[in-house]
Design an enzyme around this catalytic site. Structure first.
Site, mmCIF file in Angstrom:
data_model
loop_
_atom_site.group_PDB
_atom_site.id
_atom_site.type_symbol
_atom_site.label_atom_id
_atom_site.label_comp_id
_atom_site.label_asym_id
_atom_site.label_seq_id
_atom_site.Cartn_x
_atom_site.Cartn_y
_atom_site.Cartn_z
ATOM 1 N N ARG A 1 -113.968 -9.951 -91.234
ATOM 2 C CA ARG A 1 -113.972 -9.080 -92.410
ATOM 3 C C ARG A 1 -112.561 -8.540 -92.580
ATOM 4 O O ARG A 1 -112.085 -7.788 -91.724
ATOM 5 C CB ARG A 1 -114.991 -7.953 -92.190
ATOM 6 C CG ARG A 1 -115.106 -6.952 -93.328
ATOM 7 C CD ARG A 1 -116.120 -5.873 -92.959
ATOM 8 N NE ARG A 1 -116.215 -4.844 -93.972
ATOM 9 C CZ ARG A 1 -115.410 -3.793 -94.058
ATOM 10 N NH1 ARG A 1 -114.454 -3.625 -93.171
ATOM 11 N NH2 ARG A 1 -115.578 -2.904 -95.022
ATOM 12 N N LYS B 1 -107.004 -1.766 -88.839
ATOM 13 C CA LYS B 1 -107.601 -0.621 -88.138
ATOM 14 C C LYS B 1 -106.604 0.120 -87.258
ATOM 15 O O LYS B 1 -105.577 -0.415 -86.866
ATOM 16 C CB LYS B 1 -108.824 -1.086 -87.340
ATOM 17 C CG LYS B 1 -110.006 -1.319 -88.294
ATOM 18 C CD LYS B 1 -111.334 -1.461 -87.630
ATOM 19 C CE LYS B 1 -112.405 -1.533 -88.727
ATOM 20 N NZ LYS B 1 -113.707 -1.912 -88.203
#
Ligand code: 7PM
Length: 274
Positions: free
Chosen positions: A254, A220
């Site tokens: 995840r 991210k």
């Protein structure tokens, strides 16, 4: 803690790794639908070999800032993949906020719904309640198109935890058993770097919700902001952040890079269980 996903039961006394499988048209070749299908199936099998405990199949409808994908397009992308994975040894999650896609995916073999919209769409609660599928309720602020423009919280940990507590109660009220509900603070979804760091720092507070905590930090932009690295160069940062999340109570991470994350967690487990 046990987590029920359809016919699967996951023992969360050890952290679990959810591998990300994107089903998106391949912009580099013009092989048509079969290409993205076969790439996704091949990728899924690789992630299982790498040690994934579950797979998250997404037709790219929930990505921040992403163009909306029609219901039919999303179905056409993800259903053949879910059907093609029928019988694999790990539960398959469908990453969608659309009730029609949830129902069709579960019928096709999915055991879990990963909803970045926390079942707030009309009919979403019922779509999950009517089945034995698990659900991940994720927090976001704003819409995927606008949420990174002006994220704002008085206390991000308190506000995100309150939201998840409310959505858990609504889900239970709709008939979704607590043993099949996971929660996720939604790193990067309407959060500044400072908000994301506050959430990771304060992740232990979410244990009070009494639901398995799922964390998605893989590749991210918060990791890019800290390291200065582009999205393809964030492996070490992703593994480090996943480890920190697990140390602070995340039960499921995840991730894109399953093999490396599984190795890192083996070290953590060996130390913690020694
Ligand atoms: C661009 C930006 C592409 C962000 C993809 C993303 C989460 C999720 C996503 C999460 C849960 C990504 C994200 N993130 N579902 N879906 N938790 N439950 O990195 O953090 O895959 S989309």
């Amino acid at each position: 803690m046990l987590f029920h996903c359809g016919s699967f039961t996951l023992d969360l006394s050890r952290p679990k790794v959810m591998g990300i499988v994107n089903v998106t048209p391949d912009s580099f070749s013009d092989g048509g639908r079969y290409d993205s299908f076969s790439n996704a199936i091949e990728h899924a099998h690789q992630l299982i070999e790498d040690g994934a405990d579950m797979l998250d199949i997404g037709g790219e409808s929930t990505r921040p800032g992403a163009a909306a994908v029609s219901e039919q397009e999303e179905l056409d992308r993800v259903l053949p993949v879910i059907e093609g994975l029928r019988g694999i040894a790990v539960p398959v999650s469908i990453d969608t906020w659309k009730p029609v896609v949830m129902r069709a995916a579960i019928r096709a073999g999915a055991s879990m719904v990963n909803d970045v919209n926390a079942l707030q769409a009309e009919g979403a609660l019922q779509a999950v309640a009517a089945t034995g599928a698990a659900v991940c309720l994720m927090h976001k602020q704003g819409t995927p198109q606008s949420m990174q423009q002006q994220p704002d919280y008085a206390d991000v940990v308190v506000e995100v935890a309150d939201f998840l507590k409310r959505r858990m109660a609504v889900a239970v009220e709709a008939g979704i058993g607590r043993e099949r509900i996971a929660v996720d603070p939604g790193f990067g979804f309407g959060k500044t770097l400072a908000h994301n760091l506050a959430l990771l720092r304060g992740l232990e507070a979410f244990s009070a919700l009494g639901a398995p905590l799922l964390a998605g930090v893989s590749r991210k932009s918060m990791l890019g902001a800290i390291t200065g690295r582009g999205v393809t160069e964030r492996l070490a940062a992703s593994v480090a952040a996943a480890m920190l999340a697990v140390q602070r109570g995340a039960a499921i991470v995840r991730v894109h890079d399953v093999r490396e994350t599984v190795d890192a967690l083996k070290i953590l487990n060996a130390v913690n269980e020694g």
